[in-house]
Scaffold this active site. Structure first.
Site, PDB file in Angstrom:
ATOM      1  N   SER A 245      -8.109  -6.358   6.802  1.00  0.00           N
ATOM      2  CA  SER A 245      -7.052  -7.357   6.884  1.00  0.00           C
ATOM      3  C   SER A 245      -7.600  -8.731   6.518  1.00  0.00           C
ATOM      4  CB  SER A 245      -6.446  -7.308   8.287  1.00  0.00           C
ATOM      5  OG  SER A 245      -5.185  -7.904   8.333  1.00  0.00           O
ATOM      6  N   ASP A 473       1.917  -1.074   3.434  1.00  0.00           N
ATOM      7  CA  ASP A 473       1.268  -1.879   4.473  1.00  0.00           C
ATOM      8  C   ASP A 473       2.190  -3.033   4.853  1.00  0.00           C
ATOM      9  OD1 ASP A 473      -0.410  -3.858   5.791  1.00  0.00           O
ATOM     10  OD2 ASP A 473      -2.144  -2.769   5.021  1.00  0.00           O
ATOM     11  N   HIS A 501      -1.032  -0.385   8.533  1.00  0.00           N
ATOM     12  CA  HIS A 501      -1.905  -1.477   8.121  1.00  0.00           C
ATOM     13  C   HIS A 501      -3.340  -1.003   8.043  1.00  0.00           C
ATOM     14  CE1 HIS A 501      -3.354  -5.410   7.471  1.00  0.00           C
ATOM     15  NE2 HIS A 501      -3.719  -5.695   8.718  1.00  0.00           N
TER      16      HIS A 501
END
Length: 531
Positions: A245, A473, A501
């Site tokens: 991320s 995502d 995610h």
């Protein structure tokens, strides 16, 4: 309250959904080589970093940095079996290293378990910005990464500057944060708009009052420089790293600053560093809509779907109607001062969209809330905000705002600019668009001017870097991974066709095998590989 640009791995979001990520000989290109002793460095860390993309700033004085690169870490027991902890010093301001103004960087490791040749350190970052790397390492990565990876690498992480155990950003008290998270994010009139603006101003003022010294120095560029100090004091010539991320932005920034020190980098759930804040927030809004559409399709097929049957658009309309009811009249949550209103309910839903494994939990929580019991949906929101049962909060949201507001100029100049952008946000997501547009106002009133800007990161001269993108995502849209892989001179894109995610360790043997092989053998997946 501000859920936009909080780019996190699900392992730090919903404990009930389970911590995620998991994932074999040395000698491949880019392989880090352990130095003779911990604390040695690549000539005292005095190499000149790249001045492409990531660095418009002047490079720090290598002579002044030498003591930081040559420091020795003293390891101690963490209180968690198998883990050791230490503290590293870094200059508060890299323009003035050695001035006596330092920050503490908390570090943790779990040494390679063997058998097999030790390959060096594998540094991991869980995202955020603001996520605790040490908490992530101890709760999952240090024990849950594939056994062959843990056998040959020391598993290492750190809390970036401003985060948790490192010199932290502090802002609101627990009760004040409770109030902040309940402020109406979809203002219907002038009074509600004024209340929202006042809440952002109060948040920013509290951060300035409690964190004035550190607030100007928590940028991603500074965290990347800290990561090079860590590489050196660990005794590694090259950095081997898995960032999820926001951790992909940190890793890409490192690679752009120090391409000659890149070992094997995995950037999973990638950000696009060339997108300005407004576009990032709008893209992420569309990402949550994509994730919600997947949830809606699945929910409509389940016998316990509280939003009924029909098309995703019909399911979304019912959720939007429910949010409107909560806006007018919150439902009890079991806590007198925190009934479930629209703001907390929206955050709870968004939290569950990070991982499809949380969909049953979301159905149950929505069903209960629609029947007058908001406790379960509030619990999801609390997990997102990292609120403890005693009413205290981790500093995730404070560090998140501090880093984001320093890395880029604000998305909006004021409420009028939000008004102008609302149609595009609501087109991106009819359910979440308005709330996420107004949430993007948070940096407008920040007390410290941004030091960074949107820019392409190329990492010219670096060995192959693996960029991983998931097609549905919610937090880091797939097109961001495509963009980052294209910007990095040596980027190679690995695609996971799925929901949720990030991709590594989420059940795809194809993804895990590809990344494990890269980490252990140095063989990157072929360009364009899809799983």
């Amino acid at each position: 309250m501000d859920t936009t640009r909080l780019l996190r791995t699900t392992g730090t979001v919903i404990a009930a959904a389970g911590l995620l990520l998991s994932g074999c000989t040395s000698g491949g290109p880019g392989q880090p080589k352990a130095s003779a002793s911990p604390g040695s460095s690549t000539p005292a860390g005095s190499g000149t970093p790249s001045t492409t993309g990531a660095q418009a700033q002047a490079s720090p004085d290598p002579v002044a940095l030498r003591p930081y690169y040559e420091q020795k870490l003293t390891w101690r027991d963490c209180g968690v079996p198998g883990f050791q902890c230490s503290t590293m010093k870094a200059p508060l301001d890299y323009a003035s290293p050695g001035s006596g103004q330092d920050v503490d960087i908390a570090v943790a490791r779990r040494k390679a378990t063997g058998p097999g040749k030790r390959l060096g350190s594998l540094v991991v970052n869980p995202g955020g910005p603001g996520g605790s790397g040490i908490g992530y390492l101890q709760a999952y990565a240090g024990i849950g990464y594939p056994a062959p990876v843990r056998a040959q690498y020391d598993m290492v992480s750190f809390d970036p500057r401003g985060v948790d155990r490192s010199t932290p950003v502090e802002c609101l008290t627990g009760p004040a944060m409770d109030t902040f998270t309940q402020v109406d994010q979809t203002p219907d009139d002038a009074a509600e708009r004024a209340g929202l603006v006042a809440a952002f101003k109060k948040f920013a003022a509290a951060c300035q009052a409690r964190s004035q010294r550190v607030l100007p120095h928590v940028s991603t560029v500074e965290a990347a420089r800290d990561m090079d100090l860590l590489r050196a004091v660990l005794g590694d010539e090259k950095l081997t790293y898995v960032g999820a991320s926001y951790g992909t932005f940190l890793g890409a920034t490192y690679a752009d600053l120090f391409p000659d020190r890149v070992g094997r980098l995995v950037l999973d759930g990638a950000m696009d560093p060339s997108r300005p804040a407004l576009d990032l927030n709008r893209d992420q809004t569309a990402g949550f809509e994509t994730a919600f559409t997947s949830f809606a399709k699945d929910c409509a097929e389940q016998p316990d779907c509280p939003l009924g049957t029909g098309s995703p658009e019909q399911v979304a309309a019912r959720l939007k109607e429910f949010f409107a009811k909560l806006d007018a009249r919150p439902v009890p949550s079991g806590e007198a001062t925190r009934p479930l209103g629209e703001a907390l309910a929206t955050t709870g839903v968004i939290a569950a969209l990070y991982d499809e494994a949380a969909w049953p939990q979301l159905r149950e929580a929505l069903g209960a809330a629609m029947n007058g019991d908001g406790a379960s949906l509030l619990a999801l929101a609390d997990s997102y905000y990292e609120r403890e049962p005693d009413g205290t909060y981790a500093n995730l949201m404070y560090a998140n705002a501090a880093v984001n507001c320093l890395d880029q100029p604000p998305a909006f100049s004021g409420p009028e600019a939000v008004d102008a952008a609302l149609p595009s946000f609501e087109k991106a997501s009819p359910v979440f668009g308005a709330g996420l547009a107004w949430a993007s106002l948070n940096c407008t009133y920040w007390p410290v001017k941004a030091t960074g800007t949107a820019r392409k990161l190329t990492a010219k001269g670096a060995p192959p870097i693996v960029v991983v993108g998931t097609t549905r995502d919610p937090a880091t849209p797939y097109k961001w991974a495509q963009a980052l892989a294209g910007q990095l001179e040596s980027g190679t894109l690995l695609t996971y066709d799925g929901d949720g995610h990030t991709a590594y360790g989420r059940g795809s043997d194809c993804v895990d095998t590809s990344i494990n092989r890269y980490l252990l053998e140095g063989k990157a997946p072929e360009e364009g590989k899809k799983c």
